[in-house]
Design a protein around this motif. Sequence first.
Motif, PDB file in Angstrom:
ATOM      1  N   LYS A 146      35.991  24.823 -65.649  1.00 36.38           N
ATOM      2  CA  LYS A 146      34.972  24.503 -64.641  1.00 36.38           C
ATOM      3  C   LYS A 146      35.448  24.919 -63.247  1.00 36.38           C
ATOM      4  O   LYS A 146      34.678  25.477 -62.453  1.00 36.38           O
ATOM      5  CB  LYS A 146      34.662  23.011 -64.658  1.00 36.38           C
ATOM      6  CG  LYS A 146      33.880  22.532 -65.864  1.00 36.38           C
ATOM      7  CD  LYS A 146      33.652  21.032 -65.762  1.00 36.38           C
ATOM      8  CE  LYS A 146      32.868  20.502 -66.956  1.00 36.38           C
ATOM      9  NZ  LYS A 146      32.668  19.022 -66.865  1.00 36.38           N
ATOM     10  N   ILE A 191      38.696  22.565 -70.597  1.00 38.21           N
ATOM     11  CA  ILE A 191      37.324  22.695 -70.098  1.00 38.21           C
ATOM     12  C   ILE A 191      37.264  22.358 -68.606  1.00 38.21           C
ATOM     13  O   ILE A 191      36.547  23.028 -67.841  1.00 38.21           O
ATOM     14  CB  ILE A 191      36.369  21.787 -70.898  1.00 38.21           C
ATOM     15  CG1 ILE A 191      36.369  22.190 -72.387  1.00 38.21           C
ATOM     16  CG2 ILE A 191      34.962  21.845 -70.326  1.00 38.21           C
ATOM     17  CD1 ILE A 191      36.009  23.644 -72.638  1.00 38.21           C
ATOM     18  N   GLU A 192      37.991  21.339 -68.175  1.00 35.98           N
ATOM     19  CA  GLU A 192      38.000  20.999 -66.754  1.00 35.98           C
ATOM     20  C   GLU A 192      38.594  22.131 -65.922  1.00 35.98           C
ATOM     21  O   GLU A 192      38.116  22.430 -64.826  1.00 35.98           O
ATOM     22  CB  GLU A 192      38.790  19.701 -66.525  1.00 35.98           C
ATOM     23  CG  GLU A 192      38.101  18.449 -67.051  1.00 35.98           C
ATOM     24  CD  GLU A 192      36.703  18.274 -66.455  1.00 35.98           C
ATOM     25  OE1 GLU A 192      36.557  18.386 -65.216  1.00 35.98           O
ATOM     26  OE2 GLU A 192      35.762  18.040 -67.236  1.00 35.98           O
ATOM     27  N   ARG A 219      30.267  24.797 -74.404  1.00 33.00           N
ATOM     28  CA  ARG A 219      28.924  24.255 -74.619  1.00 33.00           C
ATOM     29  C   ARG A 219      28.991  22.893 -75.298  1.00 33.00           C
ATOM     30  O   ARG A 219      28.215  21.980 -74.975  1.00 33.00           O
ATOM     31  CB  ARG A 219      28.104  25.223 -75.467  1.00 33.00           C
ATOM     32  CG  ARG A 219      26.714  24.678 -75.820  1.00 33.00           C
ATOM     33  CD  ARG A 219      25.984  25.624 -76.751  1.00 33.00           C
ATOM     34  NE  ARG A 219      25.487  26.791 -76.045  1.00 33.00           N
ATOM     35  CZ  ARG A 219      24.954  27.848 -76.657  1.00 33.00           C
ATOM     36  NH1 ARG A 219      24.902  27.879 -77.982  1.00 33.00           N
ATOM     37  NH2 ARG A 219      24.503  28.873 -75.961  1.00 33.00           N
ATOM     38  N   THR A 261      30.032  20.403 -72.507  1.00 36.15           N
ATOM     39  CA  THR A 261      29.198  20.246 -71.305  1.00 36.15           C
ATOM     40  C   THR A 261      27.701  20.357 -71.567  1.00 36.15           C
ATOM     41  O   THR A 261      26.896  19.981 -70.706  1.00 36.15           O
ATOM     42  CB  THR A 261      29.581  21.303 -70.252  1.00 36.15           C
ATOM     43  OG1 THR A 261      29.235  22.613 -70.753  1.00 36.15           O
ATOM     44  CG2 THR A 261      31.070  21.261 -69.951  1.00 36.15           C
ATOM     45  N   SER A 308      39.761  18.966 -73.580  1.00 31.99           N
ATOM     46  CA  SER A 308      39.013  18.504 -72.407  1.00 31.99           C
ATOM     47  C   SER A 308      39.658  18.985 -71.113  1.00 31.99           C
ATOM     48  O   SER A 308      38.963  19.318 -70.143  1.00 31.99           O
ATOM     49  CB  SER A 308      38.919  16.970 -72.406  1.00 31.99           C
ATOM     50  OG  SER A 308      40.166  16.372 -72.121  1.00 31.99           O
ATOM     51  N   TYR A 341      26.597  27.345 -66.631  1.00 29.45           N
ATOM     52  CA  TYR A 341      27.284  26.417 -65.733  1.00 29.45           C
ATOM     53  C   TYR A 341      27.573  27.091 -64.396  1.00 29.45           C
ATOM     54  O   TYR A 341      27.378  26.494 -63.333  1.00 29.45           O
ATOM     55  CB  TYR A 341      28.582  25.924 -66.375  1.00 29.45           C
ATOM     56  CG  TYR A 341      29.364  24.973 -65.495  1.00 29.45           C
ATOM     57  CD1 TYR A 341      29.064  23.616 -65.471  1.00 29.45           C
ATOM     58  CD2 TYR A 341      30.395  25.445 -64.681  1.00 29.45           C
ATOM     59  CE1 TYR A 341      29.768  22.742 -64.652  1.00 29.45           C
ATOM     60  CE2 TYR A 341      31.100  24.590 -63.858  1.00 29.45           C
ATOM     61  CZ  TYR A 341      30.781  23.237 -63.846  1.00 29.45           C
ATOM     62  OH  TYR A 341      31.480  22.390 -63.020  1.00 29.45           O
TER      63      TYR A 341
END
Length: 351
Positions: free
Chosen positions: A306, A302-303, A336, A339, A299, A346
């Motif tokens: 982003k 992924i942050e 994917r 999110t 996680s 994105y």
Amino acid sequence: MATSSLSTALTSGTRFDPRVSQPPRHTKLRLLDCRSIFSGAPIAPTDRHGDRLRPGRTKPEGPCPSVEISPADGVKRRAVSWPGTTAEIVQATSSGRIEYRSHAHVHLLVLCERGARREGETYIEGLPRSTLRDVTRKLTFVPAGHEYCDWHEPRTAARMVFFYFDPATLPVPATSDEHEVSLAPRLFFEDAALFATAQKLTALIEGPASDDCSYLEALGRVLAHELMRVNQGSTPGKHAVRGGLAAWQQRTVTAYIEEHLSEAVPLAQLAGLVSLSTYHFCRAFKQSFGLPPHRYHTSRRIERAKALLAKPVFSVTDIGLTLGFSETSSFTAAFRKATGLTPTAYHRSLA
């Protein structure tokens, strides 16, 4: 922080007492001739103009540089010493493979001002090996007695600063016994205050005001206090909070994960950082964060992805590789799943 640190005096074997006024000291600053350090000849102290000191004159009071660099002609080295501390500025001049090794009885703080490598690996005794490619603005701490090895094939010319600390002169926290202070190794971490102080000290050494020895030594004390502050933040307590990780354990584990987002972090390594068995660590971690360690690590990746996708200069492939995904497809699948969108979708949604 800086004001109080500047007023401290670090004396070997003596704890600082702010109630007692400290007499001013006159620092003798010396440049060191690094060319002779690893050639079998004793290190030769020099004055500010690079001339060797005559016999009988004062020698540097800081520790001698202990990092061996091979090939020796692949870098330019310049070391400055004052009581208890030595700073060594190292500028790579070769595009070939360079190796750094140290195993000494002094503490070593490595400031990487800039550096990106095509290939390479860094190892500190007690920690997993790291193959992080871009180490710009990263810090590394090697406690006395720990082995340090680094090799890389540079993509850009690396510039590093090695700070060597005599363990006897580091400040002892008021809440600790000086014989119980234990410093933990840290690899490629970030700390804004510590980095800023180290960089300011480096600029002073290279700048026109480098003759101001009292200011240089004062900044050296601040750096030592910042280093101890960082270490206190990762110092183990005796017990974990029932049902979850203690505050210090949460800080230690999350900081380590953030520093190694692009790497596979072994569960046993995380558990060892907070002195728990793997079984109890997994239960306590999930109790504290609501996720198992592996999912938390993903996680955070992924942050970070982003944040990088918000910058148009990075491609999806580059972001995936930066975060440790070996294939763009695996990065896309993980993104994917987390999110509901592909990285490209994105990115477009932010436009």
